[in-house]
Design a protein around this motif. Sequence first.
Motif, short mmCIF file in Angstrom:
data_model
loop_
_atom_site.label_atom_id
_atom_site.label_comp_id
_atom_site.label_asym_id
_atom_site.label_seq_id
_atom_site.Cartn_x
_atom_site.Cartn_y
_atom_site.Cartn_z
N ALA A 105 0.83 -1.20 0.00
CA ALA A 105 0.00 0.00 0.00
C ALA A 105 0.86 1.26 0.00
O ALA A 105 0.59 2.22 -0.72
N VAL A 106 1.94 1.26 0.79
CA VAL A 106 2.83 2.42 0.86
C VAL A 106 3.55 2.62 -0.48
O VAL A 106 3.68 3.75 -0.97
N GLU A 107 3.99 1.53 -1.09
CA GLU A 107 4.66 1.64 -2.39
C GLU A 107 3.68 2.12 -3.45
O GLU A 107 4.04 2.94 -4.32
N PHE A 108 2.45 1.65 -3.41
CA PHE A 108 1.46 2.08 -4.40
C PHE A 108 1.11 3.55 -4.21
O PHE A 108 0.92 4.29 -5.19
N ARG A 109 1.04 4.00 -2.97
CA ARG A 109 0.83 5.43 -2.70
C ARG A 109 1.95 6.25 -3.35
O ARG A 109 1.69 7.27 -4.00
N ARG A 110 3.19 5.81 -3.17
CA ARG A 110 4.32 6.51 -3.78
C ARG A 110 4.19 6.53 -5.30
O ARG A 110 4.44 7.55 -5.96
N THR A 111 3.77 5.41 -5.88
CA THR A 111 3.60 5.32 -7.33
C THR A 111 2.52 6.28 -7.82
O THR A 111 2.71 6.98 -8.82
N ILE A 112 1.40 6.33 -7.13
CA ILE A 112 0.31 7.22 -7.53
C ILE A 112 0.75 8.68 -7.50
O ILE A 112 0.44 9.47 -8.39
N LEU A 113 1.50 9.05 -6.47
CA LEU A 113 1.92 10.45 -6.29
C LEU A 113 3.12 10.83 -7.15
O LEU A 113 3.47 12.02 -7.23
N ASN A 114 3.73 9.85 -7.81
CA ASN A 114 5.00 10.08 -8.50
C ASN A 114 4.94 11.22 -9.52
O ASN A 114 5.85 12.05 -9.59
N PHE A 115 3.88 11.27 -10.32
CA PHE A 115 3.77 12.30 -11.36
C PHE A 115 2.69 13.34 -11.05
O PHE A 115 2.28 14.07 -11.95
N HIS A 116 2.25 13.37 -9.80
CA HIS A 116 1.29 14.41 -9.39
C HIS A 116 1.96 15.78 -9.54
O HIS A 116 3.07 16.00 -9.05
N GLY A 117 1.28 16.68 -10.24
CA GLY A 117 1.82 18.01 -10.48
C GLY A 117 2.70 18.09 -11.70
O GLY A 117 3.09 19.19 -12.09
N GLU A 118 3.00 16.94 -12.31
CA GLU A 118 3.85 16.93 -13.51
C GLU A 118 3.08 16.45 -14.74
O GLU A 118 3.12 17.09 -15.79
N ARG A 119 2.36 15.34 -14.60
CA ARG A 119 1.58 14.81 -15.72
C ARG A 119 0.08 14.83 -15.43
O ARG A 119 -0.73 14.72 -16.34
#
Length: 229
Positions: A105-119
């Motif tokens: 869950a923590v890794e998936f949270r990081r993945t979801i937020l990875n391109f927030h604000g960029e893409r």
Amino acid sequence: MSFNLDPPPGFRGLHPALPVRVYTRNLPHWRQEGATYFVTFNLADALPTAKRNELAAMRREWEARNPPPRDEAAWNDYARTVFRKVEKWMDAGYGECWLAQPEYAVEFRRTILNFHGERYELGCFVIMANHCHMVIRPFASYELEDEVGSMKRLSAKFVNKRHKTTGSLWQAEFYDRIIRDTEHLYRVVQYIGANPQRAGIARSAWHRWINPAWQAAGWDFDRERSLGP
């Protein structure tokens, strides 16, 4: 309560003057450049074979009752019916439920937020044991399918590497809907925020997030019980 919130930063609902692209697989999908979407996607094993067969039978019956050409209202009613049924099944906890494990869950949270604000811009999301809900607005030149697909691929790679396995972690198709307006957005945000409680998950195990800029503008979870998206 009477609705009195201003739109949060960056939100744009369905624009009546702009074109909408429509395509259909098992579910209908509407696309409008710059729009904000409510998206739900689930792990491949979240629906047992019997449930998938039930959905297939429901689709055949619906098609028989609604011969072409099918208008947008008919497709919307069908998509909502499927969503509500599938949501109950997913909350029942079928499958391996990889995302119930804190590491994933923590890794998936990081993945979801990875391109927030960029893409894309995220409004909020919740990570459940076998599915995810989010509010997302892809930026110009980025497609919703590509961004959700990227989240799926990266998270599948992480899980498969840990377990030395291969194969599809996620179901290929996902449910999505263009959010119409600010009041619709409010209902969606409250629905997403309440999902862990509806599923009977202890608050200490919740994995949900809301855009801090939205919180600063008065938007948050748990304001009042939602009627659903």
